[in-house]
Scaffold this active site. Structure first.
Site, PDB file in Angstrom:
ATOM      1  N   SER A 128       0.945  -1.260   0.235  1.00  0.00           N
ATOM      2  CA  SER A 128       0.027   0.057  -0.152  1.00  0.00           C
ATOM      3  C   SER A 128       0.921   1.331   0.140  1.00  0.00           C
ATOM      4  O   SER A 128       2.243   1.274   0.419  1.00  0.00           O
ATOM      5  CB  SER A 128      -0.907   0.028   1.121  1.00  0.00           C
ATOM      6  OG  SER A 128      -1.536   1.281   1.310  1.00  0.00           O
ATOM      7  N   TYR A 153      -2.383   0.223   9.903  1.00  0.00           N
ATOM      8  CA  TYR A 153      -2.482  -0.354   8.611  1.00  0.00           C
ATOM      9  C   TYR A 153      -1.243  -0.268   7.774  1.00  0.00           C
ATOM     10  O   TYR A 153      -0.623  -1.401   7.504  1.00  0.00           O
ATOM     11  CB  TYR A 153      -3.569   0.134   7.833  1.00  0.00           C
ATOM     12  CG  TYR A 153      -3.811  -0.223   6.736  1.00  0.00           C
ATOM     13  CD1 TYR A 153      -4.354  -1.536   5.991  1.00  0.00           C
ATOM     14  CD2 TYR A 153      -3.662   0.414   5.434  1.00  0.00           C
ATOM     15  CE1 TYR A 153      -4.282  -2.058   4.741  1.00  0.00           C
ATOM     16  CE2 TYR A 153      -3.696   0.090   4.101  1.00  0.00           C
ATOM     17  CZ  TYR A 153      -3.999  -1.074   3.974  1.00  0.00           C
ATOM     18  OH  TYR A 153      -3.962  -1.485   2.482  1.00  0.00           O
TER      19      TYR A 153
END
Length: 325
Positions: A128, A153
């Site tokens: 990501s 995250y």
């Protein structure tokens, strides 16, 4: 050619599995636990579309269950593995970090181990843009320091990259990671900006924009992402005697847009004004994301084709049909 896709009922996974199955040259096995982080009905609707392809099969399973997933991989013996399953969401990671430990850390470790026991020609996994944290300067380059992610995250995705590096070096696996930048398009997740914003506009509810709507995001259309995933999947790292270092690439659009402008574009397409609330910055948010695409272009010729204006138009058409708005 046999391809295993985790997260096959998810946004990106469903599009990737569909593209592969549509070629009629692939036997695609989709795996997903159909978790309830968001509306399971949307996931099932995606699966209905996939099951129209003769070359697609689905198994409801959790890749974080080590023995079960290892048996799936050992039985199917895929030529290629695309690991797109994960616990998504930057903001939710502040509320429920345990979910990210289960899927993104424990789960990814089991995916790596299953591939070690039954090695595919290539394992491609989703990282990501959230790994770029404090101090990152746009456009983000893959070699930039990623030791300071600003969300849990992002920290789990950084951990994935380090775990993949270890398995590639120690076990000779061919692995590539992809840092996705703000993916949007039809069949997108309901917790992501396009759907959240579109619902607020059509329902006449206040739309909250943090950092006064000035955050810049590198919105990347789903078809461009799928192009990059499939091209990279079929271009594994070259055979190198001894250890193999895994590759990491950005997949983005390289055209950041302010979130407030994004909302104005949605207003025009939906034909309704937004009730915008401009708020201070929110913890865990990055002020700007922008992908440097030099490396991925050199490796596979990746170049995004769908401008935001066209991509949003396609998204709104799907949104109106799916949500009857």
């Amino acid at each position: 050619m046999k391809v295993l896709v985790t997260g096959a009922a998810g946004f990106i996974g469903h599009h990737v599995a569909g593209r592969l199955a549509a070629t009629k040259q692939c036997e695609v096995l989709g795996v997903d636990n159909l978790g309830d982080y968001y509306d399971v009905a949307l996931k099932r609707a995606r699966l209905v579309r996939l099951e129209a392809h003769e070359g697609f099969r689905f198994l409801q399973a959790d890749f974080a269950e080590a023995d079960g997933f290892a048996r799936i991989v050992g039985s199917f013996r895929p030529d290629y593995v695309v690991h797109l399953g994960a616990q998504p969401g930057v903001r939710y990671s502040f509320e429920n970090p345990a979910a990210y430990v289960h899927s993104n850390l424990v789960g990814f470790a089991h995916v790596l181990e299953a591939c070690r026991r039954t090695p595919p020609k290539h394992l491609v996994y989703a990282s990501s843009s959230s790994v770029y944290g404090a101090g990152a300067q746009p456009p983000f380059r893959e070699e930039a320091n990623t030791d300071q992610p600003v969300s849990f995250y992002g920290a789990t995705k950084k951990a994935n990259e380090v775990m993949a590096h270890s398995h590639a070096l120690n076990h000779g696996l061919r692995i590539s990671g992809l840092r996705f930048f703000t993916v949007y398009g039809p069949w997108g997740r309901p917790d992501m900006a396009p759907t959240l914003f579109a619902k607020a506009i059509t329902e006449g509810r206040p739309l909250r924009l943090f950092n006064q709507g000035k955050n810049l995001r590198d919105f990347t259309y789903i078809d461009d992402i799928v192009d990059g995933v499939v091209k990279l999947l079929l271009s594994p790292p070259a055979e190198i005697p001894g250890a193999r270092a895994p590759r990491i690439f950005n997949l983005g659009h390289h055209r950041p847009v302010e979130t407030l402008l994004f909302v104005r574009m949605l207003e025009q397409l939906l034909g309704r004004p937004a009730q915008v609330e401009l708020l201070p910055p929110q913890p865990g948010d990055m002020f700007e994301t922008c992908a440097d695409l030099t490396a991925v272009h050199a490796a596979i010729g990746f170049k995004p084709k769908v401008p935001l204006e066209e991509g949003l138009k396609r998204f709104v058409e799907w949104f109106r049909e799916y949500y009857r708005s």
